[in-house]
Design an enzyme around this catalytic site. Structure first.
Site, PDB file in Angstrom:
ATOM      1  N   ARG A  88      34.153  46.698  36.025  1.00 51.11           N
ATOM      2  CA  ARG A  88      35.330  46.379  35.220  1.00 51.11           C
ATOM      3  C   ARG A  88      35.021  45.394  34.095  1.00 51.11           C
ATOM      4  NH1 ARG A  88      40.369  47.963  37.073  1.00 51.11           N
ATOM      5  NH2 ARG A  88      40.411  48.866  39.170  1.00 51.11           N
TER       6      ARG A  88
ATOM      7  N   ILE B  67      37.463  41.181  50.692  1.00 52.79           N
ATOM      8  CA  ILE B  67      38.786  41.233  50.061  1.00 52.79           C
ATOM      9  C   ILE B  67      39.040  42.707  49.818  1.00 52.79           C
ATOM     10  CG2 ILE B  67      40.183  40.634  48.057  1.00 52.79           C
ATOM     11  CD1 ILE B  67      38.623  38.012  47.888  1.00 52.79           C
TER      12      ILE B  67
ATOM     13  N   TYR C  30      34.336  36.085  41.298  1.00 51.00           N
ATOM     14  CA  TYR C  30      34.588  37.517  41.474  1.00 51.00           C
ATOM     15  C   TYR C  30      33.674  38.299  40.532  1.00 51.00           C
ATOM     16  CZ  TYR C  30      37.293  41.923  41.650  1.00 51.00           C
ATOM     17  OH  TYR C  30      37.690  43.224  41.789  1.00 51.00           O
TER      18      TYR C  30
ATOM     19  N   TYR D 106      34.667  41.931  28.718  1.00 48.81           N
ATOM     20  CA  TYR D 106      34.675  42.408  27.334  1.00 48.81           C
ATOM     21  C   TYR D 106      33.708  41.663  26.424  1.00 48.81           C
ATOM     22  CZ  TYR D 106      36.219  44.195  22.826  1.00 48.81           C
ATOM     23  OH  TYR D 106      36.247  44.774  21.594  1.00 48.81           O
TER      24      TYR D 106
ATOM     25  N   LYS E 218      33.180  36.963  45.681  1.00 47.54           N
ATOM     26  CA  LYS E 218      33.560  38.334  46.025  1.00 47.54           C
ATOM     27  C   LYS E 218      32.618  39.248  45.251  1.00 47.54           C
ATOM     28  CE  LYS E 218      37.207  41.805  45.546  1.00 47.54           C
ATOM     29  NZ  LYS E 218      38.545  42.114  44.980  1.00 47.54           N
TER      30      LYS E 218
ATOM     31  N   THR F 282      43.077  42.330  41.004  1.00 50.23           N
ATOM     32  CA  THR F 282      43.061  43.561  40.216  1.00 50.23           C
ATOM     33  C   THR F 282      44.062  44.580  40.753  1.00 50.23           C
ATOM     34  OG1 THR F 282      40.707  43.234  39.793  1.00 50.23           O
ATOM     35  CG2 THR F 282      41.583  45.412  39.354  1.00 50.23           C
ATOM     36  N   THR F 283      44.115  44.703  42.074  1.00 50.72           N
ATOM     37  CA  THR F 283      44.976  45.698  42.717  1.00 50.72           C
ATOM     38  C   THR F 283      46.454  45.427  42.483  1.00 50.72           C
ATOM     39  OG1 THR F 283      43.256  45.948  44.391  1.00 50.72           O
ATOM     40  CG2 THR F 283      45.397  46.847  44.941  1.00 50.72           C
TER      41      THR F 283
END
Length: 298
Positions: A150, A216, A145, A119, A174, A56-57
């Site tokens: 999000r 992470i 993850y 979504y 994660k 994501t980062t």
């Protein structure tokens, strides 16, 4: 199912302090590979245990397919087998994720980080079968993850336990739900070779104290030495020393998330001279108030 054989030493290195790398950009909005190499050197020299590419980062959703390949290649080349590399590979269209796996060269990649479908908010059975199909296709181990903030969905402990018991190459999760009780239930009830990584820098210390295997991290882009040392101290049982580092970093960790990730960490990296403070729309730089706070804390 593809056969995977991750060496035990590399598997152990995925149980420490990992860093989700940012993607530097130039003035013309292209990928800044010079700064990316500088960042890789910075985190490895700082003692980080493994690297996550295209998380994501990294702003991966704004990178083209060709750019994602080039970013991964740059990270692999610069890392030069010094630490394991995990690649972000997931999505909310199972068929498309499988197609991506089948057309990806995994040379130099030690595992994938696969996000919970976002979504479309699948049921727990849908989540189970989504990751089961990924496990069948992937030639490398998989780290789940979970980031409900999000994705708007949460993978429940019973689903994680089910996946861990039925798929040998789903090796970890994660956890970024912020729910310590959920983390403990996963740690307690999954197979002993399955592990949990913190997905929240501020909760890394308590998660490792509960039996988590590492993190992470976002802040480790800027402070790889301090953050990786904190994780190692916790795993060694040196709690008081680890707490000192945790509280030294706590304010800057809070600040970098005040106006969005990776906007905050890029502000820090810019001040430290590692990259320019540039993001791709729809993301923008942190606001002036947060920027001032970050500068003051640094």
């Amino acid at each position: 199912m593809p056969v995977y054989n991750m060496k035990e030493d590399k598997l152990e290195n995925l149980k420490g302090a990992g860093v989700a790398l940012t993607t530097p950009f130039t003035e013309d909005n292209s990928v800044d590979f010079t700064s990316l190499k500088k960042l890789v050197k910075h985190v490895i020299d700082g003692g980080i245990d493994f690297i996550v590419a295209l998380g994501t980062t990294s702003e991966a959703v704004t990178l083209s397919k060709e750019e994602r390949k080039a970013v991964v290649k740059c990270i692999i080349d610069e890392t030069n087998n010094r630490v394991p590399i995990v690649m972000g590979l997931g999505g909310n269209n199972t068929a498309e994720v499988l197609n991506t796996i089948n057309t990806t060269d995994f040379t130099g990649i030690d595992a994938i980080l696969s996000v919970l479908p976002y979504y479309n908010k699948p049921q727990q059975d849908g989540i189970y079968y989504h990751f089961t199909e990924i496990a069948k296709a992937s030639p490398v181990p998989i780290i789940l993850y979970n980031v409900p903030g999000r994705t708007s969905s949460n993978i429940l402990p019973e689903t994680v336990i089910r996946l861990a018991n039925k798929n040998a190459n789903i090796i970890a999760i994660k956890e970024a739900s912020g729910d310590l009780e959920q983390c403990m239930e996963i740690i307690k009830n999954t197979p002993k070779d399955f592990f949990l990584l913190s997905g929240d820098d501020k909760l890394t210390l308590p998660i490792v104290a509960c039996g988590g295997a590492g993190v992470i991290s976002v802040i480790a882009n800027a402070y790889p030495g301090e953050f990786s040392k904190m994780v190692r101290l916790m795993k060694e049982g040196a709690i008081n020393e680890a707490q000192q580092i945790h509280y030294q970093l706590l304010d800057i960790i809070s600040a970098i998330f005040e106006d969005g990730n990776p906007a905050g960490i890029k502000a820090v990296l810019s001040i430290k001279g590692i990259m320019e403070n540039r993001l791709r729309l729809p993301l923008v730089k942190v606001n002036d108030t947060v920027s001032h706070k970050i500068s003051k804390l640094i």
